[in-house]
Design an enzyme around this catalytic site. Structure first.
Site, PDB file in Angstrom:
ATOM      1  N   LYS A  22      10.254   3.625  -8.728  1.00 12.49           N
ATOM      2  CA  LYS A  22       9.099   2.820  -8.305  1.00 12.49           C
ATOM      3  C   LYS A  22       7.799   3.577  -8.556  1.00 12.49           C
ATOM      4  CE  LYS A  22       7.955   2.799  -3.755  1.00 12.49           C
ATOM      5  NZ  LYS A  22       6.572   3.240  -3.510  1.00 12.49           N
ATOM      6  N   ASN A  23       7.767   4.856  -8.132  1.00 13.57           N
ATOM      7  CA  ASN A  23       6.498   5.584  -8.185  1.00 13.57           C
ATOM      8  C   ASN A  23       6.148   6.080  -9.585  1.00 13.57           C
ATOM      9  OD1 ASN A  23       6.157   5.005  -5.539  1.00 13.57           O
ATOM     10  ND2 ASN A  23       6.712   7.051  -4.772  1.00 13.57           N
ATOM     11  N   ARG A  93      -0.763  -0.141  -1.373  1.00 13.52           N
ATOM     12  CA  ARG A  93      -1.843   0.819  -1.606  1.00 13.52           C
ATOM     13  C   ARG A  93      -1.922   1.276  -3.047  1.00 13.52           C
ATOM     14  NH1 ARG A  93      -4.006   2.961   2.538  1.00 13.52           N
ATOM     15  NH2 ARG A  93      -4.675   4.703   1.282  1.00 13.52           N
ATOM     16  N   CYS A 117      -2.597   2.317   6.853  1.00 11.32           N
ATOM     17  CA  CYS A 117      -1.216   2.399   6.372  1.00 11.32           C
ATOM     18  C   CYS A 117      -0.366   2.935   7.507  1.00 11.32           C
ATOM     19  CB  CYS A 117      -1.164   3.339   5.167  1.00 11.32           C
ATOM     20  SG  CYS A 117       0.488   3.722   4.635  1.00 11.32           S
ATOM     21  N   ARG A 122      -4.397   8.024   4.804  1.00 11.27           N
ATOM     22  CA  ARG A 122      -4.328   7.913   3.351  1.00 11.27           C
ATOM     23  C   ARG A 122      -5.657   7.490   2.699  1.00 11.27           C
ATOM     24  NH1 ARG A 122       1.267   5.172   1.651  1.00 11.27           N
ATOM     25  NH2 ARG A 122       0.883   6.378  -0.227  1.00 11.27           N
ATOM     26  N   PRO A 123      -6.673   8.349   2.803  1.00 17.00           N
ATOM     27  CA  PRO A 123      -7.944   8.018   2.144  1.00 17.00           C
ATOM     28  C   PRO A 123      -7.827   8.071   0.625  1.00 17.00           C
ATOM     29  CG  PRO A 123      -7.988  10.262   3.003  1.00 17.00           C
ATOM     30  CD  PRO A 123      -6.692   9.665   3.456  1.00 17.00           C
ATOM     31  N   VAL A 124      -8.818   7.508  -0.072  1.00 18.95           N
ATOM     32  CA  VAL A 124      -8.819   7.585  -1.551  1.00 18.95           C
ATOM     33  C   VAL A 124     -10.073   8.308  -2.038  1.00 18.95           C
ATOM     34  CG1 VAL A 124      -7.328   5.588  -1.970  1.00 18.95           C
ATOM     35  CG2 VAL A 124      -9.796   5.241  -1.736  1.00 18.95           C
ATOM     36  N   ASP A 125     -10.646   9.151  -1.158  1.00 17.94           N
ATOM     37  CA  ASP A 125     -11.902   9.832  -1.497  1.00 17.94           C
ATOM     38  C   ASP A 125     -11.787  10.690  -2.759  1.00 17.94           C
ATOM     39  OD1 ASP A 125     -10.113  11.275   0.249  1.00 17.94           O
ATOM     40  OD2 ASP A 125     -11.633  12.837   0.452  1.00 17.94           O
ATOM     41  N   ASP A 307       9.049  11.813   0.842  1.00 18.62           N
ATOM     42  CA  ASP A 307       9.763  10.532   0.720  1.00 18.62           C
ATOM     43  C   ASP A 307      11.266  10.681   0.978  1.00 18.62           C
ATOM     44  OD1 ASP A 307       7.383   9.343   0.136  1.00 18.62           O
ATOM     45  OD2 ASP A 307       7.701   9.226  -2.021  1.00 18.62           O
ATOM     46  N   ILE A 329       2.686  16.288   4.780  1.00 13.01           N
ATOM     47  CA  ILE A 329       1.901  15.445   3.860  1.00 13.01           C
ATOM     48  C   ILE A 329       1.203  14.306   4.607  1.00 13.01           C
ATOM     49  CG2 ILE A 329       1.951  14.067   1.726  1.00 13.01           C
ATOM     50  CD1 ILE A 329       2.828  16.924   1.187  1.00 13.01           C
ATOM     51  N   ARG A 399      10.794  -3.097  -0.857  1.00  6.18           N
ATOM     52  CA  ARG A 399       9.674  -2.592  -1.661  1.00  6.18           C
ATOM     53  C   ARG A 399      10.137  -1.495  -2.612  1.00  6.18           C
ATOM     54  NH1 ARG A 399       4.469  -1.116   1.647  1.00  6.18           N
ATOM     55  NH2 ARG A 399       3.927  -0.712  -0.519  1.00  6.18           N
TER      56      ARG A 399
HETATM   57  N1  EPU Z   1      -5.267  12.361   0.192  1.00  9.02           N
HETATM   58  C1  EPU Z   1      -6.589  12.491   0.534  1.00  9.02           C
HETATM   59  N2  EPU Z   1      -7.533  11.890  -0.282  1.00  9.02           N
HETATM   60  C2  EPU Z   1      -7.184  11.189  -1.393  1.00  9.02           C
HETATM   61  C3  EPU Z   1      -5.819  11.067  -1.718  1.00  9.02           C
HETATM   62  C4  EPU Z   1      -4.876  11.666  -0.912  1.00  9.02           C
HETATM   63  O1  EPU Z   1      -6.931  13.121   1.525  1.00  9.02           O
HETATM   64  O2  EPU Z   1      -8.086  10.667  -2.075  1.00  9.02           O
HETATM   65  C5  EPU Z   1      -4.234  12.992   1.056  1.00  9.02           C
HETATM   66  C6  EPU Z   1      -3.299  11.960   1.714  1.00  9.02           C
HETATM   67  O3  EPU Z   1      -3.865  11.407   2.880  1.00  9.02           O
HETATM   68  C7  EPU Z   1      -2.059  12.776   1.962  1.00  9.02           C
HETATM   69  C8  EPU Z   1      -2.044  13.739   0.769  1.00  9.02           C
HETATM   70  O4  EPU Z   1      -3.357  13.738   0.229  1.00  9.02           O
HETATM   71  O5  EPU Z   1      -2.190  13.500   3.145  1.00  9.02           O
HETATM   72  C9  EPU Z   1      -1.071  13.391  -0.340  1.00  9.02           C
HETATM   73  O6  EPU Z   1      -1.173  12.011  -0.659  1.00  9.02           O
HETATM   74  P1  EPU Z   1      -0.990  11.469  -2.128  1.00  9.02           P
HETATM   75  O7  EPU Z   1      -2.300  10.978  -2.623  1.00  9.02           O
HETATM   76  O8  EPU Z   1      -0.262  12.445  -2.968  1.00  9.02           O
HETATM   77  O9  EPU Z   1      -0.074  10.191  -1.884  1.00  9.02           O
HETATM   78  P2  EPU Z   1      -0.105   8.884  -2.740  1.00  9.02           P
HETATM   79  O10 EPU Z   1      -0.460   9.202  -4.125  1.00  9.02           O
HETATM   80  O11 EPU Z   1      -0.895   7.852  -2.022  1.00  9.02           O
HETATM   81  C10 EPU Z   1       2.375   8.974  -3.552  1.00  9.02           C
HETATM   82  C11 EPU Z   1       3.575   8.092  -3.445  1.00  9.02           C
HETATM   83  C12 EPU Z   1       4.079   8.112  -2.007  1.00  9.02           C
HETATM   84  C13 EPU Z   1       4.431   9.563  -1.652  1.00  9.02           C
HETATM   85  C14 EPU Z   1       3.196  10.467  -1.853  1.00  9.02           C
HETATM   86  C15 EPU Z   1       3.477  11.924  -1.620  1.00  9.02           C
HETATM   87  C16 EPU Z   1       3.152   6.462  -5.156  1.00  9.02           C
HETATM   88  C17 EPU Z   1       2.849   5.055  -5.530  1.00  9.02           C
HETATM   89  N3  EPU Z   1       3.208   6.746  -3.850  1.00  9.02           N
HETATM   90  O12 EPU Z   1       1.406   8.439  -2.652  1.00  9.02           O
HETATM   91  O13 EPU Z   1       5.248   7.308  -1.973  1.00  9.02           O
HETATM   92  O14 EPU Z   1       4.840   9.633  -0.323  1.00  9.02           O
HETATM   93  O15 EPU Z   1       2.714  10.307  -3.208  1.00  9.02           O
HETATM   94  O16 EPU Z   1       4.495  12.364  -2.453  1.00  9.02           O
HETATM   95  O17 EPU Z   1       3.376   7.285  -6.029  1.00  9.02           O
HETATM   96  C18 EPU Z   1       6.928   5.985  -0.984  1.00  9.02           C
HETATM   97  O18 EPU Z   1       7.378   5.770  -2.124  1.00  9.02           O
HETATM   98  O19 EPU Z   1       7.563   5.679   0.057  1.00  9.02           O
HETATM   99  C19 EPU Z   1       5.602   6.611  -0.844  1.00  9.02           C
HETATM  100  C20 EPU Z   1       4.875   6.538   0.263  1.00  9.02           C
END
Ligand code: EPU
Length: 421
Positions: A22-23, A93, A117, A122-125, A307, A329, A399
Site C-alpha cells: 500500500k505505502n 492522509r 488522525c 501528523r503535521p505536514v509542515d 506499522d 514515531i 484500507r
Molecule cells: N512529521 C512531522 N512533520 C511532517 C511530516 C511528519 O512532524 O511534515 C512527523 C510525524 O508526525 C511523525 C514522524 O514525522 O511523528 C514520521 O511521520 P512520517 O511523515 O514518516 O509518516 P507518513 O509519511 O505520514 C508513512 C506511512 C505510515 C507509517 C509512517 C512511518 C504512508 C502512506 N504512510 O506515513 O503508514 O506509519 O510513514 O513509517 O507511507 C500505515 O500504513 O498504517 C501507516 C500509518
C-alpha cells in the site's frame, strides 16, 4: 457496516501470498501526475485506500483506463482541476502526496490540509517547508494549502529534513524531478518504498541517485514519460503474516515477498520464537514451541517499523515473561491496548512505552478496530484466542489488507465477514 467473526485456536498452516505494498503504491500512483503519458502498474493491491486515491486522481482528470486483477493503468493527459477536496483528503492522509507532483508539473495546486488522525497529530509542515525551499509560495486559507511555483517552475535546492518523514521525502523527491537544477534532500527517509518510487521515477526519465540512503540527489529534467512498473511487496503484510505463524502456533509459507524487506525485524522475531527460513519466492515462518518476550523500540527504517508495533504487541501478550514496547514515531499509537486487555492481555502503558506481561491464553471478546494496524493486531489476537471474537469497524482493516479473510481461510482460519446494514 461489516464485522469479522473469528473462532480462535486453530494453528495456521499453509501458503499465504503477500500483495503489493500500500505505502509503495500510493506515492507511485500519484507519480502519474508528473507525465501526460500512460503509466501501467503491476502488483497493485486492491485496497480501499487505493480506490480512494484513484477517485481523487479522477477529480483532477486522470483516466483510470483499466484496473483488472493487479494491473492498473493511469493517464494524466487531460488535467482540468488542481484542487484536492477536503472530502477525499480527510479519508486518507496520503492524499497530500498529490501536492508535489501537481505543483511541479502545473505550477500550482490547492490541497486540503489532512486534519486530525487517530494515531497522532501528523503535521505536514516539512512537506511545505521543502516545497518553499524549491521556490514555492505557500499559504493556508480556509483549511486549504495553496501552493504556487515561481513563473519558470520549481528551482532545485538543498533541504535538510528536521524529522525523517516518509511521505515528506516522497513528495519532495517527486516535486524535484521537474525542478531546474539539482535538489539534495538531507536526512531523507530510507524506506524500501522510497527506493521503489525512485526506481519508477528514473524509469520515467528522472535522474535520482542515493534513494535508500539518507541523502538523495535529484537532477531536474524537462519532462517525464510513461512507464510500466511492478509494485514492491508489502513488508508490513510480510511481518504480520510471519507473526501470525507464531501467535497461532502454526507454519506458514509466505510468498511473493522477501525477508530482506524487514531487516530490523527478522532477528527480533527469531528471538521471539518464530523460526524464519528463506525459500524460493519467499520464506517460511514456523512457531518454535514458545513465544519469548522481546523488547522493541519503533524507529525509521531500517529500525523496527511502527506499522508492526500493534501486531508485535498482540504476539507479546502471549509471551513467556515480559516485553517492553516503545513507540517513538507517533504519539497515540497504543489504541489497541485496551482492546487486547479486553481479551485478557496484561499490558500497562507508561507514556511512550508499554509493559506487556505474558498471559497463558487470550479469550475471545467483542472488540473494535481503531486504525489499520490496530485492527490487524486484533485479528491476530482473535485467531489465537479461545472462543469467539467479533471485530467491528472492519473498514480500517480493508484500507491496508487485501482480502484478508480470503487469504487466511485456506490456512485453516475460522473467520467470516458479517455484513450488517
Ligand atoms: N512529521 C512531522 N512533520 C511532517 C511530516 C511528519 O512532524 O511534515 C512527523 C510525524 O508526525 C511523525 C514522524 O514525522 O511523528 C514520521 O511521520 P512520517 O511523515 O514518516 O509518516 P507518513 O509519511 O505520514 C508513512 C506511512 C505510515 C507509517 C509512517 C512511518 C504512508 C502512506 N504512510 O506515513 O503508514 O506509519 O510513514 O513509517 O507511507 C500505515 O500504513 O498504517 C501507516 C500509518
Amino acid at each position: 457496516m461489516s464485522k469479522l467473526r473469528i473462532i480462535g485456536g486453530q494453528p495456521l498452516n499453509g501458503t499465504i501470498r503477500v500483495s503489493g505494498a500500500k505505502n509503495a503504491a500510493l506515492p507511485l500512483l500519484t507519480a502519474c501526475l508528473l507525465t501526460d503519458e500512460k503509466m501501467v502498474f503491476h502488483n497493485t493491491p486492491r485496497l480501499s485506500d487505493i480506490f480512494t486515491l484513484i477517485n481523487l486522481l479522477e477529480t483532477f482528470g486522470v483516466t483510470p483506463n483499466h484496473f483488472e486483477g493487479d494491473v492498473l493503468e493511469l493517464k494524466a493527459s487531460s488535467i482540468h482541476n488542481l484542487t484536492a477536496d477536503y472530502d477525499l483528503v480527510r479519508k486518507m492522509r496520503a492524499s497530500i502526496l498529490v501536492l508535489g507532483p501537481l505543483v511541479a508539473r502545473f505550477g500550482k495546486a490547492k490541497v486540503s490540509l489532512p486534519g486530525g488522525c487517530a494515531i497522532g497529530t501528523r503535521p505536514v509542515d516539512i512537506h511545505l517547508e521543502g516545497l518553499k525551499a524549491l521556490g514555492c509560495s505557500i499559504h493556508i486559507d480556509q483549511g486549504y494549502i495553496h501552493a504556487t511555483a515561481p513563473k519558470g517552475g520549481l528551482v532545485g535546492a538543498t533541504f535538510t529534513m528536521p524529522v525523517v518523514t516518509v511521505t515528506g521525502t516522497e513528495n519532495l523527491m517527486m516535486a524535484a524531478t521537474l525542478a531546474k537544477g539539482q535538489t539534495v534532500l538531507i536526512n531523507a527517509a530510507r524506506e524500501p518504498e522510497i527506493v521503489d518510487l525512485a526506481n519508477c521515477l528514473n524509469a520515467m526519465g528522472a535522474k535520482i541517485t542515493g534513494a535508500g540512503t539518507d541523502t538523495i540527489y535529484i537532477e531536474g529534467v524537462e519532462s517525464l514519460h510513461g512507464t510500466t512498473h511492478s509494485i514492491l511487496a508489502d513488508r508490513i503484510e510480510t511481518g504480520t503474516f510471519a507473526m501470525l505463524a507464531g501467535i497461532t502456533k502454526g507454519d506458514l509459507k509466505i510468498t511473493h515477498t522477501n525477508l530482506k524487506l524487514i531487516p530490523g525485524v527478522t532477528q527480533l522475531l527469531t528471538n521471539a520464537g518464530i523460526n524464519l527460513k528463506e525459500e524460493d519466492n519467499g520464506f517460511r515462518a514456523t512457531y518454535s514451541g514458545k513465544i519469548n518476550g522481546i523488547d522493541i523500540m519503533t524507529e525509521p527504517y531500517p529500525g523496527y517499523p511502527t506499522d508492526l508495533q500493534a501486531q508485535t504487541m498482540a504476539l507479546m501478550s502471549l509471551c513467556e515473561g515480559a516485553s517492553m514496547i516503545t513507540e517513538t514515531i507517533f504519539e497515540n499509537r497504543f489504541m489497541h491496548v485496551p482492546e487486547l486487555c479486553r481479551m485478557g492481555a496484561n499490558i500497562t502503558v507508561h507514556g511512550a512505552s508499554a509493559m506487556i506481561r505474558g498471559v497463558p491464553y487470550l479469550s475471545g471478546a467483542p472488540v473494535m478496530a481503531t486504525d489499520l494496524r490496530a485492527s490487524v493486531s486484533l485479528v491476530m489476537a482473535g485467531l489465537a484466542a479461545r472462543g469467539e471474537t467479533t471485530l467491528s469497524r472492519v473498514y480500517h482493516l480493508d484500507r491496508g489488507y487485501e482480502n484478508i479473510e480470503h487469504k487466511l481461510i485456506p490456512c485453516g482460519a475460522q473467520i467470516e465477514r458479517i455484513n450488517e446494514s
